[in-house]
Design an enzyme around this catalytic site. Structure first.
Site, PDB file in Angstrom:
ATOM      1  N   LYS A 264       1.435   5.253   0.191  1.00  0.00           N
ATOM      2  CA  LYS A 264       0.905   6.553   0.570  1.00  0.00           C
ATOM      3  C   LYS A 264       1.359   7.578  -0.471  1.00  0.00           C
ATOM      4  O   LYS A 264       2.554   7.671  -0.787  1.00  0.00           O
ATOM      5  CB  LYS A 264       1.407   6.959   1.954  1.00  0.00           C
ATOM      6  CG  LYS A 264       0.865   6.100   3.084  1.00  0.00           C
ATOM      7  CD  LYS A 264      -0.623   6.325   3.297  1.00  0.00           C
ATOM      8  CE  LYS A 264      -1.133   5.648   4.551  1.00  0.00           C
ATOM      9  NZ  LYS A 264      -2.567   5.913   4.784  1.00  0.00           N
TER      10      LYS A 264
ATOM     11  N   LYS B 112       0.860  -1.178   0.000  1.00  0.00           N
ATOM     12  CA  LYS B 112       0.000   0.000   0.000  1.00  0.00           C
ATOM     13  C   LYS B 112       0.899   1.231   0.000  1.00  0.00           C
ATOM     14  O   LYS B 112       1.746   1.391   0.884  1.00  0.00           O
ATOM     15  CB  LYS B 112      -0.912   0.010   1.229  1.00  0.00           C
ATOM     16  CG  LYS B 112      -1.766   1.261   1.355  1.00  0.00           C
ATOM     17  CD  LYS B 112      -2.735   1.138   2.507  1.00  0.00           C
ATOM     18  CE  LYS B 112      -3.503   2.434   2.729  1.00  0.00           C
ATOM     19  NZ  LYS B 112      -4.559   2.301   3.749  1.00  0.00           N
TER      20      LYS B 112
ATOM     21  N   LYS C 247     -12.474   1.162   9.816  1.00  0.00           N
ATOM     22  CA  LYS C 247     -11.481   1.180  10.885  1.00  0.00           C
ATOM     23  C   LYS C 247     -12.212   1.341  12.211  1.00  0.00           C
ATOM     24  O   LYS C 247     -13.112   2.183  12.337  1.00  0.00           O
ATOM     25  CB  LYS C 247     -10.482   2.328  10.701  1.00  0.00           C
ATOM     26  CG  LYS C 247      -9.620   2.227   9.461  1.00  0.00           C
ATOM     27  CD  LYS C 247      -8.713   3.446   9.316  1.00  0.00           C
ATOM     28  CE  LYS C 247      -7.845   3.354   8.071  1.00  0.00           C
ATOM     29  NZ  LYS C 247      -7.052   4.605   7.871  1.00  0.00           N
TER      30      LYS C 247
ATOM     31  N   ASP D 299      -3.027   5.157  -1.663  1.00  0.00           N
ATOM     32  CA  ASP D 299      -3.872   5.933  -0.759  1.00  0.00           C
ATOM     33  C   ASP D 299      -3.435   7.394  -0.825  1.00  0.00           C
ATOM     34  O   ASP D 299      -2.331   7.737  -0.404  1.00  0.00           O
ATOM     35  CB  ASP D 299      -3.734   5.399   0.667  1.00  0.00           C
ATOM     36  CG  ASP D 299      -4.658   6.091   1.654  1.00  0.00           C
ATOM     37  OD1 ASP D 299      -5.434   6.972   1.233  1.00  0.00           O
ATOM     38  OD2 ASP D 299      -4.612   5.752   2.850  1.00  0.00           O
TER      39      ASP D 299
END
Length: 333
Positions: free
Chosen positions: A156, A154, A252, A181
Site C-alpha cells: 500500500k 502487495k 471485488k 496499490d
C-alpha cells in the site's frame, strides 16, 4: 417454516495491528452478515453471505443493514438472485444477500455452488498476495523481512516517499514478487516519475494511481508497468471506461454487488482483453469463500483478508502460508 426468513447482523473482528492505506487507518473489520433460512427436504437450511460497508462509496454499517432489512418481505416471497440484481445496486448490501442466496440454493439442491455457476471443475487452492500497510520505509522494510517467505507482496502506497518504501521492501524481500496499490493517492506527475523506477525495482502491477474520476487521463498512457483498476471497477457498466486505460481489472464482490455480477464481469473483462485480479476488503473467510470461486484462473489473487485479522471466524478457510485452500462446505458453498 412457511417462508424464507432473512436475518441480518453486524459483527466486528479485530485486525492484527493497524491496517493503513492512503485514505486512513483502521484496527478492526466491521462486516454485515446476511442469513436466509428456508425449509429444505430434511428441515431448515441457512445460506450465508458477508459484506464490508465501505466509506469510500458512501456506505455505512447502519445503511447497509437498512438496505438489507428492506428486502425482508421480498425474501419471504421467494426473491431470486436474478430479481435481486434489479432491486439493489452494486455494492455491499447486494453482495451479502446475493452470496447468501447462492449458498442457500446450493444447500437446498445438494449441489456445490461451482456446479450451479456452470464452472467445469471444482475450485482448487489459490496463492494470494500478502498486503503490507503503508508506513515509513523503515517499518515497511521490517514488515517485508517478516513476510519475505511470501511469493507475492502487495504494498500500500500513498505518494511522497513511495520509492523509498518500495526500495526498502525490495531490499528485505529480494525474492518476492511485488505489486503496489496507490489507492487513488498519486498525481499524474508522480505516476510519470515513479513508474519507470518501480519497474526497475521489479514491480509487476500498479493499482489505481489516480482517482477514479480521472481515468480519462490514462487513455493510451504508456506505462512500463501494467496498470490495474480498482476503485474504477464496480459492476458491468464500469467496463467500457477501463478499456484502453488499464490492463488489469480488480474485481471485488463488495463492489460488483455479489458473485452473480462478478462472474459476468470477469467473463466480460477477459473478452475485452483485460486480465483479471480478484481482490477483497479486510474481512473474514465468509467473504473470501465466494471470491475464492471467482479467483480460479485469475491473473492476480489478493484474498488475504483473514491473514490480516487477529482472529477469523470458525470454520474458516485454511491458509498454508499464503496458499488458500477451497472453502469448506460448512463455511459456504
Amino acid at each position: 417454516m412457511r417462508h424464507p426468513v432473512l436475518v441480518i447482523r453486524a459483527e466486528t473482528f479485530p485486525i492484527r495491528g493497524t491496517f493503513r492505506i492512503s485514505r486512513g487507518a483502521k484496527t478492526e473489520a466491521q462486516v454485515v452478515v446476511a442469513e436466509v433460512t428456508a425449509e429444505g427436504p430434511r428441515g431448515p437450511v441457512t445460506g450465508r453471505g458477508e459484506c464490508v460497508p465501505y466509506a469510500r462509496y458512501g456506505e455505512t454499517v447502519a445503511g447497509v443493514m437498512a438496505a438489507l432489512d428492506a428486502q425482508g418481505a421480498a425474501v419471504a416471497a421467494g426473491l431470486t438472485r436474478a430479481e435481486l440484481q434489479t432491486r439493489l445496486p452494486p455494492g455491499a448490501a447486494r453482495n451479502a444477500l446475493d452470496c447468501a442466496l447462492w449458498d442457500l440454493e446450493a444447500k437446498l439442491a445438494g449441489t456445490p455452488v461451482w456446479r450451479l455457476a456452470g464452472l467445469t471443475a471444482a475450485p482448487g487452492p489459490v496463492s494470494t498476495a500478502f498486503t503490507l500497510s503503508v508506513d515509513t520505509p523503515e517499518n515497511m522494510g521490517r514488515a517485508a523481512a517478516a513476510a519475505r517467505h511470501c511469493p507475492l507482496l502487495k504494498l500500500k502506497l500513498t505518494g511522497e516517499g513511495d520509492l523509498e518504501r518500495v526500495a526498502a521492501v525490495r531490499e528485505n524481500a529480494p525474492l518476492s514478487r511485488l505489486m503496489v496499490d496507490a489507492n487513488e493517492g498519486w498525481s499524474l506527475d508522480q505516476l510519470d516519475h515513479y513508474a519507470p523506477r518501480l519497474a526497475a525495482l521489479g514491480v509487476e502491477l500498479l493499482e489505481q494511481p489516480l482517482s477514479a474520476g480521472r481515468d480519462a487521463e490514462l487513455t493510451d498512457y504508456r506505462c512500463p508497468i501494467p496498470l490495474g483498476a480498482d476503485e474504477s471497477v464496480h459492476g458491468l457498466d464500469s467496463l467500457e471506461a477501463l478499456v484502453g486505460r488499464y490492463q488489469v481489472a480488480n474485481i471485488k464482490l463488495d463492489k460488483t454487488g455479489g458473485l452473480t455480477e462478478a462472474l459476468a464481469l470477469k467473463a466480460a473483462c477477459e473478452a475485452a482483453g483485460l486480465r483479471v485480479m480478484v481482490g477483497c476488503m479486510v474481512a473474514t473467510s465468509l467473504s473470501m469463500a465466494p471470491a475464492h470461486l471467482l479467483a480460479q484462473g485469475a491473473a492476480f489473487v489478493d484474498l488475504d483478508g483473514p491473514l490480516l485479522l487477529a482472529r477469523d471466524r470458525t470454520p474458516g478457510i485454511f491458509y498454508d502460508g499464503t496458499t488458500a485452500a477451497p472453502p469448506p462446505p460448512d463455511l459456504w458453498g
